[in-house]
Scaffold this active site. Structure first.
Site, PDB file in Angstrom:
ATOM      1  NE  ARG A   1       1.484  -2.191   1.591  1.00 49.56           N
ATOM      2  CZ  ARG A   1       1.196  -2.936   2.203  1.00 49.56           C
ATOM      3  NH1 ARG A   1       1.374  -2.463   3.781  1.00 49.56           N
ATOM      4  NH2 ARG A   1       0.918  -3.825   1.103  1.00 49.56           N
TER       5      ARG A   1
ATOM      6  CB  SER B   1      -0.903  -2.070  -4.265  1.00 43.98           C
ATOM      7  OG  SER B   1      -1.507  -3.495  -3.491  1.00 43.98           O
TER       8      SER B   1
ATOM      9  CD  GLU C   1       0.883   0.523  -1.609  1.00 40.85           C
ATOM     10  OE1 GLU C   1       2.326   0.328  -1.474  1.00 40.85           O
ATOM     11  OE2 GLU C   1       0.172  -0.399  -1.334  1.00 40.85           O
TER      12      GLU C   1
HETATM   13  N1  EPU Z   1      -9.438  -8.760  -5.102  1.00 41.80           N
HETATM   14  C1  EPU Z   1     -11.145  -8.792  -6.791  1.00 41.80           C
HETATM   15  N2  EPU Z   1     -10.460  -8.101  -7.820  1.00 41.80           N
HETATM   16  C2  EPU Z   1      -8.520  -8.011  -8.271  1.00 41.80           C
HETATM   17  C3  EPU Z   1      -8.078  -8.545  -7.043  1.00 41.80           C
HETATM   18  C4  EPU Z   1      -8.218  -8.063  -5.360  1.00 41.80           C
HETATM   19  O1  EPU Z   1     -12.087  -8.904  -6.378  1.00 41.80           O
HETATM   20  O2  EPU Z   1      -8.509  -7.768  -9.482  1.00 41.80           O
HETATM   21  C5  EPU Z   1     -10.159  -8.921  -4.196  1.00 41.80           C
HETATM   22  C6  EPU Z   1     -10.815 -10.138  -3.641  1.00 41.80           C
HETATM   23  O3  EPU Z   1     -11.614 -10.865  -3.083  1.00 41.80           O
HETATM   24  C7  EPU Z   1      -9.156 -10.727  -2.906  1.00 41.80           C
HETATM   25  C8  EPU Z   1      -8.708  -9.241  -2.412  1.00 41.80           C
HETATM   26  O4  EPU Z   1      -8.800  -8.416  -2.813  1.00 41.80           O
HETATM   27  O5  EPU Z   1      -9.358 -12.072  -2.142  1.00 41.80           O
HETATM   28  C9  EPU Z   1      -7.446  -9.008  -1.782  1.00 41.80           C
HETATM   29  O6  EPU Z   1      -6.635  -9.743  -2.448  1.00 41.80           O
HETATM   30  P1  EPU Z   1      -4.855  -9.931  -2.578  1.00 41.80           P
HETATM   31  O7  EPU Z   1      -5.002 -11.120  -1.272  1.00 41.80           O
HETATM   32  O8  EPU Z   1      -4.440  -9.605  -4.152  1.00 41.80           O
HETATM   33  O9  EPU Z   1      -4.333  -8.529  -2.108  1.00 41.80           O
HETATM   34  P2  EPU Z   1      -4.625  -7.128  -2.083  1.00 41.80           P
HETATM   35  O10 EPU Z   1      -5.699  -6.483  -1.324  1.00 41.80           O
HETATM   36  O11 EPU Z   1      -5.202  -6.808  -3.378  1.00 41.80           O
HETATM   37  C10 EPU Z   1      -2.807  -6.341  -0.016  1.00 41.80           C
HETATM   38  C11 EPU Z   1      -1.378  -5.152  -0.661  1.00 41.80           C
HETATM   39  C12 EPU Z   1      -0.548  -6.304  -1.534  1.00 41.80           C
HETATM   40  C13 EPU Z   1      -0.042  -7.342  -0.547  1.00 41.80           C
HETATM   41  C14 EPU Z   1      -1.430  -8.596  -0.937  1.00 41.80           C
HETATM   42  C15 EPU Z   1      -1.165  -9.852  -0.184  1.00 41.80           C
HETATM   43  C16 EPU Z   1      -1.778  -3.229  -0.035  1.00 41.80           C
HETATM   44  C17 EPU Z   1      -2.768  -1.639  -1.128  1.00 41.80           C
HETATM   45  N3  EPU Z   1      -1.702  -4.764  -1.186  1.00 41.80           N
HETATM   46  O12 EPU Z   1      -3.287  -6.885  -2.116  1.00 41.80           O
HETATM   47  O13 EPU Z   1       1.036  -5.252  -1.767  1.00 41.80           O
HETATM   48  O14 EPU Z   1       0.726  -8.652  -1.797  1.00 41.80           O
HETATM   49  O15 EPU Z   1      -2.234  -7.725   0.322  1.00 41.80           O
HETATM   50  O16 EPU Z   1      -1.044  -9.508   1.484  1.00 41.80           O
HETATM   51  O17 EPU Z   1      -2.266  -3.340   0.843  1.00 41.80           O
HETATM   52  C18 EPU Z   1       1.687  -3.307  -2.305  1.00 41.80           C
HETATM   53  O18 EPU Z   1       2.110  -3.060  -1.634  1.00 41.80           O
HETATM   54  O19 EPU Z   1       2.162  -3.536  -3.186  1.00 41.80           O
HETATM   55  C19 EPU Z   1       1.499  -5.330  -2.876  1.00 41.80           C
HETATM   56  C20 EPU Z   1       1.149  -5.397  -3.552  1.00 41.80           C
END
Ligand code: EPU
Length: 342
Positions: A161, A235, A338
């Site tokens: 990012r 995010s 972010e």
């Molecule tokens: N999780 C929780 N609780 C929550 C949310 C997430 O426990 O409320 C944990 C779970 O273990 C889950 C893990 O986080 O398995 C990963 O969650 P998710 O797949 O939703 O992805 P993220 O890491 O929260 C990142 C990106 C997103 C992108 C998704 C999918 C960042 C900061 N965010 O989110 O990007 O869509 O992966 O690849 O890296 C953005 O940048 O605006 C964005 C939405």
């Protein structure tokens, strides 16, 4: 045409109601040059889709909305197509255009809000793909030197990012267009999270660009709020990277903490999990689903902060600071934003 003292509410996905002292849109380089010449010395703020910004105050300068459009196939060879898109093109419309032409590589980035010009700024990423994987080059206009400079992938210094446009060249360049190197024959990335599962649920027998894109759209719709309906900027924080030794200590205390091996000695921890497992001072319920006034933490994805209507940027920023403090106090991990703050 330049407007004065207009609300930026329609121009940022958080829906924050701040004013711009001066505002204009441009759709060509010549228009941009004319606008910059009208108010020499005035600070300039470039707005794309407004999907990664939290306004906390009025903008006392010239806000320029980048509306450079156009999608063009520049060149092709045996395996690849080189496609140029104007910075003002809506990102998801561009993704769909590529899918319709069987140009592969950005189907996993379906439905990301914002415009093409912001995609390298942020090095947008989702479901195992980042912009840098398909990036070829971009053209940007230097506001002071008034000339166009071409940036290769190396010049952009992409990170998670991150790029030079968010750091050392902040507010110095206006991205005019981006050229991506896409594939004629797709290489599918379906190993991230629940992508495979969603494809199975959809009954997909044979992968194609459209089905992968649809699976991503379904997953995003199930956990991320539509900015058209509920103000947000995706995010709010980045997922933190910590040392393996720190992660093992945390595992002793919090055995359920998810960890993903990254590079070198580092592991990635999902910030959403950390936030979900913290709570406001004097409360037992988690931040996830918490609401103070119109500022809130989204009930289905704790990493996303939302504006239920009339929240100010300062209120959302305060909420984010409170969340980050409680994560630091409980886990000793510092969350980095972010979203850009203006
Ligand atoms: N999780 C929780 N609780 C929550 C949310 C997430 O426990 O409320 C944990 C779970 O273990 C889950 C893990 O986080 O398995 C990963 O969650 P998710 O797949 O939703 O992805 P993220 O890491 O929260 C990142 C990106 C997103 C992108 C998704 C999918 C960042 C900061 N965010 O989110 O990007 O869509 O992966 O690849 O890296 C953005 O940048 O605006 C964005 C939405």
């Amino acid at each position: 045409m330049i407007s004065e003292n207009i609300s930026l509410k329609p121009y940022n996905t958080f829906g924050i109601d701040v004013k711009a002292r001066f505002f204009s849109a441009f759709s060509k380089l010549t228009e941009l040059e004319e606008l910059l010449a009208i108010y020499p010395g005035t600070s300039v703020f470039i707005l794309g889709g407004g999907s990664n910004i939290l306004f906390t105050r009025d903008v006392n300068g010239l806000v320029l909305k980048n509306g450079i459009m156009g999608i063009e196939l520049m060149h092709e060879d045996g395996d690849n197509v080189y496609v140029k898109a104007g910075a003002g093109e809506n990102w998801h419309r561009f993704v769909l255009h590529c899918i319709n032409n069987n140009w592969a590589g950005i189907e996993n980035l379906s439905l990301i809000p914002g415009n093409v010009g912001a995609s390298p700024m942020q090095n947008i990423g989702a479901y195992g793909v980042e912009l840098q994987d398909v990036f070829h080059c971009l053209e940007a206009f230097h506001i002071i030197e008034k000339r166009i400079i071409t940036f290769t992938s190396t010049d952009c210094e992409f990170g998670y990012r991150e790029s030079v446009f968010k750091r050392k060249y902040k507010n110095q360049f206006i991205i005019l267009n981006v050229i991506l190197k896409l594939r004629k024959r797709p290489v599918f990335h379906i190993d991230y999270g629940s992508v495979k599962q969603e494809l199975e649920n959809m009954g997909v027998k044979e992968l194609n660009l459209r089905s992968v894109s649809q699976a991503i759209i379904n997953i995003r719709n199930s956990k991320l709020p539509d900015p058209g309906l509920l103000g947000n900027a995706g995010s709010f924080f980045k997922n933190p990277f910590i040392r393996k030794s720190q992660a093992s200590k945390l595992k002793e205390k919090f055995p359920d903490i998810p960890t993903y091996t990254a590079h070198d000695d580092l592991v990635k921890i999902p910030a959403g999990w950390l936030i979900e497992h913290c709570n406001p001072v004097n409360a037992t319920q988690s931040w996830k689903g918490f609401r103070r006034g119109d500022a809130g933490c989204y009930p289905k994805q704790a990493l996303v902060l939302v504006n239920y209507g009339k929240a100010t940027g300062a209120e959302i920023l305060q909420l984010s600071d409170d969340i980050a403090r409680s994560v630091r106090n409980k886990f000793g991990i510092v969350l980095e934003r972010e979203v850009n703050i203006a």
